[in-house]
Write a protein that holds these residues in place. Structure first.
Motif, short mmCIF file in Angstrom:
data_model
loop_
_atom_site.label_atom_id
_atom_site.label_comp_id
_atom_site.label_asym_id
_atom_site.label_seq_id
_atom_site.Cartn_x
_atom_site.Cartn_y
_atom_site.Cartn_z
N ASP A 1 57.01 7.77 62.75
CA ASP A 1 56.93 6.34 62.45
C ASP A 1 55.78 6.07 61.49
OD1 ASP A 1 57.79 3.46 63.44
OD2 ASP A 1 55.61 3.50 63.39
N PHE A 2 56.06 5.28 60.47
CA PHE A 2 55.07 5.06 59.42
C PHE A 2 53.80 4.40 59.95
CE2 PHE A 2 53.39 2.60 55.73
CZ PHE A 2 53.03 3.70 54.96
N GLN A 3 53.93 3.52 60.90
CA GLN A 3 52.74 2.87 61.46
C GLN A 3 51.85 3.88 62.17
OE1 GLN A 3 51.78 -0.15 60.73
NE2 GLN A 3 53.63 -0.32 59.47
N GLN A 4 52.44 4.89 62.78
CA GLN A 4 51.64 5.95 63.40
C GLN A 4 50.87 6.74 62.34
OE1 GLN A 4 54.56 8.20 65.65
NE2 GLN A 4 53.99 7.19 67.53
N ILE A 5 51.52 6.97 61.21
CA ILE A 5 50.85 7.69 60.11
C ILE A 5 49.67 6.88 59.61
CG2 ILE A 5 51.14 8.57 57.77
CD1 ILE A 5 54.11 9.06 58.47
N VAL A 6 49.90 5.59 59.38
CA VAL A 6 48.83 4.72 58.89
C VAL A 6 47.67 4.68 59.89
CG1 VAL A 6 48.23 2.35 58.30
CG2 VAL A 6 50.36 3.33 57.46
N GLN A 7 48.00 4.54 61.16
CA GLN A 7 46.96 4.49 62.19
C GLN A 7 46.16 5.79 62.23
OE1 GLN A 7 49.05 3.53 65.81
NE2 GLN A 7 49.60 1.47 65.11
N SER A 8 46.85 6.93 62.05
CA SER A 8 46.18 8.22 62.11
C SER A 8 45.21 8.40 60.96
CB SER A 8 47.22 9.35 62.11
OG SER A 8 46.59 10.61 62.10
N ILE A 9 45.64 8.08 59.74
CA ILE A 9 44.74 8.28 58.60
C ILE A 9 43.64 7.23 58.58
CG2 ILE A 9 46.54 9.44 57.26
CD1 ILE A 9 46.85 6.93 55.60
N THR A 10 43.91 6.04 59.13
CA THR A 10 42.87 5.02 59.22
C THR A 10 41.79 5.46 60.20
OG1 THR A 10 44.44 3.25 58.69
CG2 THR A 10 42.38 2.61 59.77
N ALA A 11 42.25 5.99 61.35
CA ALA A 11 41.30 6.48 62.36
C ALA A 11 40.49 7.65 61.82
CB ALA A 11 42.05 6.89 63.62
N GLY A 12 41.08 8.43 60.90
CA GLY A 12 40.38 9.57 60.32
C GLY A 12 39.51 9.21 59.14
N ASP A 13 39.43 7.90 58.83
CA ASP A 13 38.60 7.41 57.73
C ASP A 13 39.02 8.01 56.38
OD1 ASP A 13 36.61 5.75 56.75
OD2 ASP A 13 35.06 7.29 56.87
N PHE A 14 40.34 8.15 56.17
CA PHE A 14 40.84 8.59 54.88
C PHE A 14 40.76 7.42 53.90
CE2 PHE A 14 42.37 11.81 57.59
CZ PHE A 14 42.89 12.86 56.85
N SER A 15 40.66 7.75 52.63
CA SER A 15 40.68 6.72 51.58
C SER A 15 41.61 7.19 50.47
CB SER A 15 39.28 6.46 51.04
OG SER A 15 38.72 7.64 50.49
N TYR A 16 42.24 6.23 49.81
CA TYR A 16 43.13 6.56 48.70
C TYR A 16 42.31 6.90 47.45
CZ TYR A 16 46.96 4.80 51.55
OH TYR A 16 47.88 4.62 52.55
N PRO A 17 42.83 7.85 46.62
CA PRO A 17 44.13 8.49 46.69
C PRO A 17 44.17 9.62 47.72
CG PRO A 17 42.94 9.29 44.79
CD PRO A 17 42.10 8.20 45.37
N LEU A 18 45.39 9.99 48.10
CA LEU A 18 45.64 11.06 49.05
C LEU A 18 46.59 12.07 48.42
CD1 LEU A 18 46.38 8.86 52.20
CD2 LEU A 18 44.19 9.95 51.65
N ILE A 19 46.61 13.25 48.99
CA ILE A 19 47.60 14.26 48.61
C ILE A 19 48.57 14.41 49.79
CG2 ILE A 19 48.01 16.71 48.19
CD1 ILE A 19 46.93 15.43 45.77
N ALA A 20 49.87 14.31 49.48
CA ALA A 20 50.91 14.54 50.49
C ALA A 20 51.69 15.78 50.08
CB ALA A 20 51.83 13.33 50.60
N LYS A 21 51.98 16.66 51.03
CA LYS A 21 52.70 17.89 50.69
C LYS A 21 53.37 18.46 51.94
CE LYS A 21 48.43 20.65 51.13
NZ LYS A 21 47.47 21.49 50.37
N PRO A 22 54.42 19.26 51.74
CA PRO A 22 55.08 19.88 52.90
C PRO A 22 54.13 20.81 53.64
CG PRO A 22 56.44 20.07 50.92
CD PRO A 22 55.09 19.60 50.47
N ASP A 23 54.29 20.89 54.94
CA ASP A 23 53.46 21.81 55.72
C ASP A 23 53.78 23.25 55.36
OD1 ASP A 23 51.64 22.65 57.77
OD2 ASP A 23 53.39 23.07 59.04
N ILE A 24 55.04 23.50 55.07
CA ILE A 24 55.46 24.81 54.59
C ILE A 24 55.98 24.60 53.18
CG2 ILE A 24 57.05 26.75 54.90
CD1 ILE A 24 57.12 26.06 57.88
#
Length: 595
Positions: free
Chosen positions: A332-355
């Motif tokens: 769920d996208f809201q879970q993703i947002v909550q996770s990176i917010t809690a981790g104090d991430f800031s844009y820009p970000l890198i998104a990539k496959p785990d494998i």
């Protein structure tokens, strides 16, 4: 209006829309031809507000509307105009793409537009405050679900239905996609493509626009009365080519010659096949074709393939790699947002496959909208990382023989990102055209930048077009192995010995200055690759193919020695033939998901 698909065909494409409405809304007026300001238009009309949700123009432009932008919003009427009338204003414009960019949407309820104009496909979103424009690859298929009616889980279900339908290899005729829009998810009254939510909200019509070289055909199925209406609109081609970006003359021939005379752009099979005899010899000595799994015992398959990046990061001291979050596909996208917010991430970000590998589906994400787009398209587990703004990147090949106290660096590759420098006169496309290596990336650049490539960069302005150090994404590899020093070797060895049971592989490292790198300071390990690592310094354009073959065999020999010693000293068993073939089969299936 609430579900849209785009499907490329042999000679054009199809755009299909399911309209979901409250049953109390008036029945739409069936499609017919209307005379626009300069063109003939074809569209069904909203009987209540005189706008539309889907329309076509006789020059081949097509637009379709979905309610909502990225997430479900709270309606705050009154609005200055309806979204359907905004659509009509855009399709009436000579250049709908520019009209969208220039239109003042303040006071308009959030929406999403899928726009095909000037031979380019765009996804346009208005969230009530800001416009978002994303060029799309016209060769790919897409599905959209209205954010106001379908949450993250529903959208994921519909994407799966669409992918399963495509995997069945339909003939892509009108009947095929219309059947999908009528029956996908049948039995799921709330989230199927044809819905019935308690008799109050229903799918009221399905519209298909089939665009070909000479004409477009609109098929309209009114689900309220069961009638079907078909209209044909001839396409009038302007005498002047109105493509915002066109490939340079002789592009195919030029790129063919570039690949032919520069071996570093040959396929992996072409490069590796002549030296496979040496791999067979090592396999014979090891009595296993898949001996490499013993090289790095704590990494899946030794790091040859299908290894999880997240699990590898768990082995590395946290201070040496970027902040990273792992997410399952469909989270769920809201879970993703909550996770990176809690981790104090800031844009820009890198998104990539785990494998993954070779930069496939690696994306620089500038904002939440971009992250939303990425998470809705990717079909595999993925990572979100804090972007590292160090100026430089290198790949450092390292090995340590089991039982020895110190390891060695065997090669370093520097990476020049695909970037251009403005001269105040030339367009971005003209600057790209001057660099043979960049020409190979041109279709992808057109897909990413669209008509922005026609812009002229000011003199001296440097623009990085692809911010990833991947050869397959246009980065130039430069052999920096001559810079290997005892100090650098010691620094890299100290880091690698902190990674449990890591003996063989390549570190892709971001850094600021070479002095800091040599001391192991202010660096970030972007990737740690295992047994499947290439000595990528071989791809320096100044190296011959004979040099490359020698380096490949030298590193295979080291891989064999490391694996053999781990087997002898630690009792690690080599992968069986059956296990190895299963691994290769799984790799092939996974590659289809990320390609």
């Amino acid at each position: 209006m609430c579900t849209v698909t785009y499907l490329p065909t042999k000679n054009g494409f199809q755009l299909t829309s399911n309209r979901d409405e409250n049953v109390n809304r008036g029945q739409a007026i069936v499609p017919r031809l209307y005379k626009g300001e300069r063109h003939t238009l074809l569209y069904p009309k909203d009987a209540d507000r005189n706008g539309s949700w889907i329309a076509a123009k006789n020059n081949g432009d097509v637009v379709v509307l979905l309610n909502g932008a990225f997430v479900k919003h709270t309606a705050m009427p009154p609005y200055k105009t309806s979204r359907g009338l905004v659509l009509m204003e855009l399709i009436n414009a000579e250049d709908p793409y520019s009209a969208y960019k220039d239109n003042d949407l303040e006071g308009v309820e959030p929406f999403t537009l899928v726009l095909y104009a000037g031979s380019m496909l765009y996804e346009c979103r208005w969230d009530g405050e800001r416009k978002y424009i994303k060029p799309l690859d016209t060769r790919e298929a897409y599905i959209w679900s209205s954010a106001t009616l379908y949450n993250e889980n529903a959208a994921a279900k519909r994407l799966k239905w669409f992918n399963d339908w495509k995997a069945a290899e339909p003939e892509n005729g009108i009947g095929d996609i219309m059947h999908f829009h009528h029956h996908a998810g049948q039995g799921d009254a709330d989230d199927a493509l044809v819905i019935n939510r308690g008799g109050k909200m229903k799918t009221v019509s399905i519209t298909n626009i089939n665009v070909g070289p000479q004409n477009l055909t609109m098929t309209y199925h009114d689900l309220r009365d069961g009638n079907e209406h078909i209209n044909v609109l001839p396409i009038v081609h302007d005498s002047v080519d109105d493509d915002p970006v066109a490939l340079p003359r002789f592009w195919k021939l030029r790129t063919f010659l570039i690949r032919l005379f520069n071996w570093e752009y040959w396929s992996m099979n072409a490069v590796y096949t002549p030296v496979m005899f040496y791999w067979f010899w090592l396999s014979f000595k090891a009595r296993s074709f898949f001996f490499f799994n013993a090289a790095n015992p704590l990494i899946e398959n030794g790091g040859f393939t299908l290894e999880s990046k997240a699990r590898i990061y768990d082995l590395i001291p946290q201070k040496y790699y970027p902040k990273t979050r792992y997410f399952k596909a469909g989270t769920d996208f809201q879970q993703i947002v909550q996770s990176i917010t809690a981790g104090d991430f800031s844009y820009p970000l890198i998104a990539k496959p785990d494998i993954g590998g070779k930069g496939v589906q690696v994306k620089l994400v500038h904002d939440q909208a971009g992250l939303w787009e990425y998470t809705h398209q990717i079909r595999v587990d993925f990572l979100v990382q804090q972007y590292v703004d160090y100026r430089n990147e290198v790949g450092i090949f390292y090995y340590r023989l089991p039982g020895e106290a110190k390891g060695r660096v065997t090669g370093i590759v520097g990476k020049e990102f695909l970037a251009i420098t403005g001269d105040g006169k030339s367009t971005m496309l003209q600057l790209i055209d001057r660099e043979p290596r960049y020409l190979l990336q041109l279709p992808a650049l057109i897909g990413a930048y669209g008509d922005k490539l026609t812009q002229v960069l000011p003199a001296g302005e440097v623009k990085t077009l692809v911010p990833y150090g991947n050869h397959a994404r246009g980065a130039k590899f430069i052999d920096l192995s001559y810079l290997i020093t005892p100090q650098l070797t010691q620094a890299i060895d100290e880091i690698c010995r902190q990674v449990p049971e890591f003996y063989f592989g390549r570190l892709d490292v971001m850094y600021n200055t070479w002095d800091e790198l040599s001391r192991g300071e202010n660096i970030s390990i972007i990737e740690l690759n295992g047994a499947g690592s290439e000595p990528t310094h071989i791809y320096d354009p100044n190296h011959s193919l004979l040099f490359a073959w020698g380096e490949i065999m030298r590193h295979w020999r080291l891989l064999y020695r490391v694996s053999k010693l781990n087997k002898q000293q630690k009792g690690i068993s080599y992968m069986t033939y059956k296990e190895g073939m299963t691994m290769l089969k799984n790799h092939a299936e996974y590659t289809k998901l990320v390609s």
